[in-house]
Design an enzyme around this catalytic site. Structure first.
Site, PDB file in Angstrom:
ATOM      1  N   ARG A  85       0.904  -1.331  -0.094  1.00 46.58           N
ATOM      2  CA  ARG A  85      -0.022   0.093   0.004  1.00 46.58           C
ATOM      3  C   ARG A  85       0.758   1.383   0.199  1.00 46.58           C
ATOM      4  O   ARG A  85       0.536   2.221  -0.507  1.00 46.58           O
ATOM      5  CB  ARG A  85      -0.726  -0.079   1.200  1.00 46.58           C
ATOM      6  CG  ARG A  85      -1.803   1.168   1.337  1.00 46.58           C
ATOM      7  CD  ARG A  85      -2.305   1.416   2.703  1.00 46.58           C
ATOM      8  NE  ARG A  85      -3.222   0.586   3.127  1.00 46.58           N
ATOM      9  CZ  ARG A  85      -3.644   0.483   4.644  1.00 46.58           C
ATOM     10  NH1 ARG A  85      -2.842   1.191   5.343  1.00 46.58           N
ATOM     11  NH2 ARG A  85      -4.469  -0.485   4.782  1.00 46.58           N
ATOM     12  N   TYR A  86       1.959   1.265   0.663  1.00 41.00           N
ATOM     13  CA  TYR A  86       3.008   2.285   0.882  1.00 41.00           C
ATOM     14  C   TYR A  86       4.235   2.208  -0.047  1.00 41.00           C
ATOM     15  O   TYR A  86       4.354   0.796   0.003  1.00 41.00           O
ATOM     16  CB  TYR A  86       3.400   2.346   2.442  1.00 41.00           C
ATOM     17  CG  TYR A  86       2.175   3.044   3.132  1.00 41.00           C
ATOM     18  CD1 TYR A  86       1.774   4.043   3.476  1.00 41.00           C
ATOM     19  CD2 TYR A  86       1.856   2.194   3.927  1.00 41.00           C
ATOM     20  CE1 TYR A  86       0.579   4.577   4.358  1.00 41.00           C
ATOM     21  CE2 TYR A  86       0.675   2.082   5.189  1.00 41.00           C
ATOM     22  CZ  TYR A  86       0.073   3.432   5.297  1.00 41.00           C
ATOM     23  OH  TYR A  86      -1.023   3.705   5.898  1.00 41.00           O
ATOM     24  N   ARG A  89       7.074  -0.053   2.175  1.00 38.69           N
ATOM     25  CA  ARG A  89       6.875  -0.787   2.901  1.00 38.69           C
ATOM     26  C   ARG A  89       5.779  -1.972   2.604  1.00 38.69           C
ATOM     27  O   ARG A  89       4.865  -1.644   1.816  1.00 38.69           O
ATOM     28  CB  ARG A  89       6.889  -0.496   4.350  1.00 38.69           C
ATOM     29  CG  ARG A  89       5.562   0.492   4.686  1.00 38.69           C
ATOM     30  CD  ARG A  89       6.060   1.551   5.782  1.00 38.69           C
ATOM     31  NE  ARG A  89       5.148   2.079   6.233  1.00 38.69           N
ATOM     32  CZ  ARG A  89       4.776   3.316   5.854  1.00 38.69           C
ATOM     33  NH1 ARG A  89       5.642   3.928   4.536  1.00 38.69           N
ATOM     34  NH2 ARG A  89       3.815   4.090   6.299  1.00 38.69           N
ATOM     35  N   CYS A  98      -3.846 -18.259  14.417  1.00 34.84           N
ATOM     36  CA  CYS A  98      -3.560 -17.547  15.765  1.00 34.84           C
ATOM     37  C   CYS A  98      -3.707 -18.758  17.008  1.00 34.84           C
ATOM     38  O   CYS A  98      -4.578 -19.413  16.705  1.00 34.84           O
ATOM     39  CB  CYS A  98      -4.189 -16.409  16.054  1.00 34.84           C
ATOM     40  SG  CYS A  98      -4.156 -15.364  14.625  1.00 34.84           S
ATOM     41  N   CYS A 102      -9.332 -13.714  18.198  1.00 33.84           N
ATOM     42  CA  CYS A 102      -9.497 -12.318  18.785  1.00 33.84           C
ATOM     43  C   CYS A 102     -10.859 -12.115  17.943  1.00 33.84           C
ATOM     44  O   CYS A 102     -11.002 -12.015  16.680  1.00 33.84           O
ATOM     45  CB  CYS A 102      -8.590 -11.487  18.644  1.00 33.84           C
ATOM     46  SG  CYS A 102      -6.937 -11.823  19.282  1.00 33.84           S
ATOM     47  N   CYS A 105     -10.861  -9.050  15.430  1.00 29.94           N
ATOM     48  CA  CYS A 105      -9.941  -9.343  14.487  1.00 29.94           C
ATOM     49  C   CYS A 105      -9.980  -8.403  13.200  1.00 29.94           C
ATOM     50  O   CYS A 105     -11.246  -8.913  12.730  1.00 29.94           O
ATOM     51  CB  CYS A 105      -9.233 -10.572  14.173  1.00 29.94           C
ATOM     52  SG  CYS A 105      -8.017 -10.685  12.930  1.00 29.94           S
ATOM     53  N   ARG A 107      -8.760  -9.067  10.222  1.00 26.83           N
ATOM     54  CA  ARG A 107      -8.611 -10.075   9.182  1.00 26.83           C
ATOM     55  C   ARG A 107      -9.466 -11.240   9.587  1.00 26.83           C
ATOM     56  O   ARG A 107      -8.988 -12.436   9.262  1.00 26.83           O
ATOM     57  CB  ARG A 107      -7.180 -10.530   9.283  1.00 26.83           C
ATOM     58  CG  ARG A 107      -6.193  -9.127   8.664  1.00 26.83           C
ATOM     59  CD  ARG A 107      -5.111  -9.645   7.722  1.00 26.83           C
ATOM     60  NE  ARG A 107      -4.445  -8.239   7.330  1.00 26.83           N
ATOM     61  CZ  ARG A 107      -3.461  -7.691   8.091  1.00 26.83           C
ATOM     62  NH1 ARG A 107      -2.781  -8.551   9.005  1.00 26.83           N
ATOM     63  NH2 ARG A 107      -2.838  -6.744   7.626  1.00 26.83           N
ATOM     64  N   ASP A 266     -11.349  -1.127  12.761  1.00 31.90           N
ATOM     65  CA  ASP A 266     -11.729  -0.861  11.408  1.00 31.90           C
ATOM     66  C   ASP A 266     -13.131  -1.376  11.085  1.00 31.90           C
ATOM     67  O   ASP A 266     -13.718  -2.109  12.073  1.00 31.90           O
ATOM     68  CB  ASP A 266     -10.917  -1.786  10.465  1.00 31.90           C
ATOM     69  CG  ASP A 266      -9.423  -1.273  10.755  1.00 31.90           C
ATOM     70  OD1 ASP A 266      -8.998  -0.099  10.435  1.00 31.90           O
ATOM     71  OD2 ASP A 266      -8.479  -2.304  10.834  1.00 31.90           O
ATOM     72  N   ASP A 303      -7.305   3.773  10.209  1.00 37.46           N
ATOM     73  CA  ASP A 303      -7.081   3.180   8.875  1.00 37.46           C
ATOM     74  C   ASP A 303      -7.811   3.191   7.970  1.00 37.46           C
ATOM     75  O   ASP A 303      -9.163   2.731   8.300  1.00 37.46           O
ATOM     76  CB  ASP A 303      -6.555   1.637   9.216  1.00 37.46           C
ATOM     77  CG  ASP A 303      -5.539   1.459   8.295  1.00 37.46           C
ATOM     78  OD1 ASP A 303      -5.220   2.164   7.383  1.00 37.46           O
ATOM     79  OD2 ASP A 303      -4.777   0.243   8.455  1.00 37.46           O
ATOM     80  N   LYS A 310      -3.227   4.819   7.020  1.00 35.22           N
ATOM     81  CA  LYS A 310      -3.511   5.325   8.415  1.00 35.22           C
ATOM     82  C   LYS A 310      -3.341   6.906   8.573  1.00 35.22           C
ATOM     83  O   LYS A 310      -2.220   7.328   7.983  1.00 35.22           O
ATOM     84  CB  LYS A 310      -2.478   4.695   9.305  1.00 35.22           C
ATOM     85  CG  LYS A 310      -2.532   3.090   9.449  1.00 35.22           C
ATOM     86  CD  LYS A 310      -1.676   2.583  10.436  1.00 35.22           C
ATOM     87  CE  LYS A 310      -1.597   0.983  10.039  1.00 35.22           C
ATOM     88  NZ  LYS A 310      -1.038   0.506   8.945  1.00 35.22           N
TER      89      LYS A 310
HETATM   90  C1  PLP Z   1      -0.254  -0.338   8.937  1.00 33.86           C
HETATM   91  C2  PLP Z   1       0.489  -0.787   7.415  1.00 33.86           C
HETATM   92  C3  PLP Z   1       1.670  -0.782   7.321  1.00 33.86           C
HETATM   93  C4  PLP Z   1       2.792  -0.069   8.360  1.00 33.86           C
HETATM   94  O1  PLP Z   1       2.550   1.385   8.419  1.00 33.86           O
HETATM   95  P1  PLP Z   1       3.270   1.963   9.572  1.00 33.86           P
HETATM   96  O2  PLP Z   1       2.715   3.106   9.693  1.00 33.86           O
HETATM   97  O3  PLP Z   1       4.579   2.253   8.821  1.00 33.86           O
HETATM   98  O4  PLP Z   1       3.720   1.306  10.914  1.00 33.86           O
HETATM   99  C5  PLP Z   1       2.441  -1.001   6.128  1.00 33.86           C
HETATM  100  N1  PLP Z   1       1.494  -1.485   5.254  1.00 33.86           N
HETATM  101  C6  PLP Z   1      -0.112  -1.815   5.291  1.00 33.86           C
HETATM  102  C7  PLP Z   1      -0.720  -2.377   4.267  1.00 33.86           C
HETATM  103  C8  PLP Z   1      -0.527  -1.230   6.476  1.00 33.86           C
HETATM  104  O5  PLP Z   1      -1.749  -1.581   6.847  1.00 33.86           O
HETATM  105  S1  SF4 Z   2      -6.105 -10.080  16.004  1.00 35.07           S
HETATM  106 FE1  SF4 Z   2      -6.301 -11.571  14.474  1.00 35.07          FE
HETATM  107  S2  SF4 Z   2      -4.464 -11.804  13.564  1.00 35.07           S
HETATM  108 FE2  SF4 Z   2      -4.148 -10.792  15.658  1.00 35.07          FE
HETATM  109  S3  SF4 Z   2      -3.769 -12.578  17.073  1.00 35.07           S
HETATM  110 FE3  SF4 Z   2      -5.941 -11.958  17.122  1.00 35.07          FE
HETATM  111  S4  SF4 Z   2      -7.064 -13.141  15.657  1.00 35.07           S
HETATM  112 FE4  SF4 Z   2      -4.895 -13.298  15.212  1.00 35.07          FE
END
Ligand code: PLP
Ligand code: SF4
Length: 340
Positions: A85-86, A89, A98, A102, A105, A107, A266, A303, A310
């Site tokens: 996305r960025y 990184r 996991c 959670c 979560c 995801r 989110d 986010d 973010k």
């Molecule tokens: C959160 C996130 C990051 C890392 O973001 P930082 O602000 O550098 O910690 C990188 N890629 C994605 C897709 C993210 O959601």
């Molecule tokens: S927040 Fe989601 S990815 Fe993170 S430990 Fe919990 S279930 Fe796993």
């Protein structure tokens, strides 16, 4: 890639202990349930902060309007399992398991017991992509929990990433110090140490998660020279008060864990009952800033949907009158400050 065997408590056992569980099977048919004995052991009573984070709730099924992937992570994946996305990184999703699922979560669409870790073929494509993009300096291992991988599998991934010249930083996002602290072994730390600069961002949400075992886990990581950060999710009826967050961030700092982010929830399907208003988050930041060590104050971030990234938000502390800024101190006093 192989997963560790993580101990877990069966739903039957939980239902047996807590009789009032309603609708558990219907929820877990959609969103899997799993909790480690050590995490379940932190529950003191039904409905407490630990309970709410790990015990399925029928409200998960009632929340149907929201999107399963509001951050468009799948759309931002040039190859499966890699989110770009960025510019500098990427996030590499190496596990979809996991020790605890959670309930909040982000995801939820992705984590689940039936799934295998990213296979070697998919991983090779991800390594190729990263190698072909010299702008990528920072690779974040995430999932699921990356430390669900056995040391050998994890070592393989880390070695491959370190072999890419332009990758300078490796980060691991893991909730293991909280959810399965016994996974943080001296052997694991010896392995991770080989790949510095390597950062670990962990995920404590509540002061009750700071226990003898989680303290030991953080100490082992910190003693291996690994800078530790923490990402907290702001959760209704779990940690949505200044007092709770204050205790959490002060506790973390004393573990050598730097509070990094507080995330606004989110807009993920199945998690609506955890959402608080943004004013709650701002109130918390106002209650921390100036009142505790600056080192303990995380950034409060939203986010944005559709992968827009973010955005940090701050309480409204600034007003401008011509070239005079009116700034609010942590005690609430308004002080003029002359700008250029
Ligand atoms: C959160 C996130 C990051 C890392 O973001 P930082 O602000 O550098 O910690 C990188 N890629 C994605 C897709 C993210 O959601
Ligand atoms: S927040 Fe989601 S990815 Fe993170 S430990 Fe919990 S279930 Fe796993």
């Amino acid at each position: 890639m192989r997963y560790i065997k993580s101990p877990q408590i069966t739903p039957n056992k939980i239902s047996h202990i807590f009789e009032e569980l309603v609708g558990l099977p219907s929820v877990t048919a959609v969103y899997p349930f799993r909790v480690s004995p050590s995490y379940a052991g932190l529950i003191q009573k039904q409905g407490d902060a630990i309970w709410r984070q790990c015990i399925p709730d029928v409200r998960e099924l009632e929340d149907t309007e929201q999107c399963a992937d509001p951050l468009a992570e799948t759309a931002l994946s040039p190859v499966p399992g890699l989110i770009h996305r960025y510019p500098d990184r990427v996030v590499l999703l190496v596990s979809n398991r996991c020790p605890v699922y959670c309930r909040f979560c982000m995801r939820k669409r992705h984590v689940g017991e039936g799934d295998a870790p990213l296979d070697t073929f998919a991983l090779e494509r991800a390594f190729e992509y990263i190698s072909a993009h010299p702008a990528i300096r920072d690779v974040i291992l995430s999932g699921g929990d990356p430390l669900m991988l056995e040391d050998e599998s994890l070592g393989f991934i880390l070695r491959r990433l370190r072999a890419i010249r332009h990758v300078s930083i490796i980060r691991i996002g893991t909730r293991m110090p909280v959810t399965l602290p016994e996974r943080i072994t001296p052997e694991l730390c010896t392995l991770l140490k080989l790949f510095h600069p390597l950062y670990v961002n962990t995920h404590f949400n509540h002061p009750d998660e700071i226990t003898l075992l989680s303290v030991r886990a953080c100490n082992l990581l910190a003693d291996a020279g690994i800078p530790l950060g923490n990402q907290t999710v702001l959760l209704r009826d779990v940690n949505d008060s200044v007092e709770t967050m204050k205790e959490l961030v002060i506790g973390l700092l004393s573990l050598r864990v730097k509070p990094y982010y507080i995330h606004q929830m989110d807009l993920v399907r199945g998690t609506g009952h955890f959402r608080t208003s943004v004013s709650t988050g701002l109130e918390i930041i106002r209650g921390l800033r100036g009142h505790v060590s600056g080192l303990a104050v995380p950034q409060y971030v939203i986010d944005l949907p559709n992968g827009k990234g973010k955005v940090p938000i701050l309480p409204d502390i600034c007003e401008r009158k011509g070239n005079v800024l009116i700034l609010r101190t942590y005690l609430g006093e308004l002080v003029p400050y002359l700008d250029l």
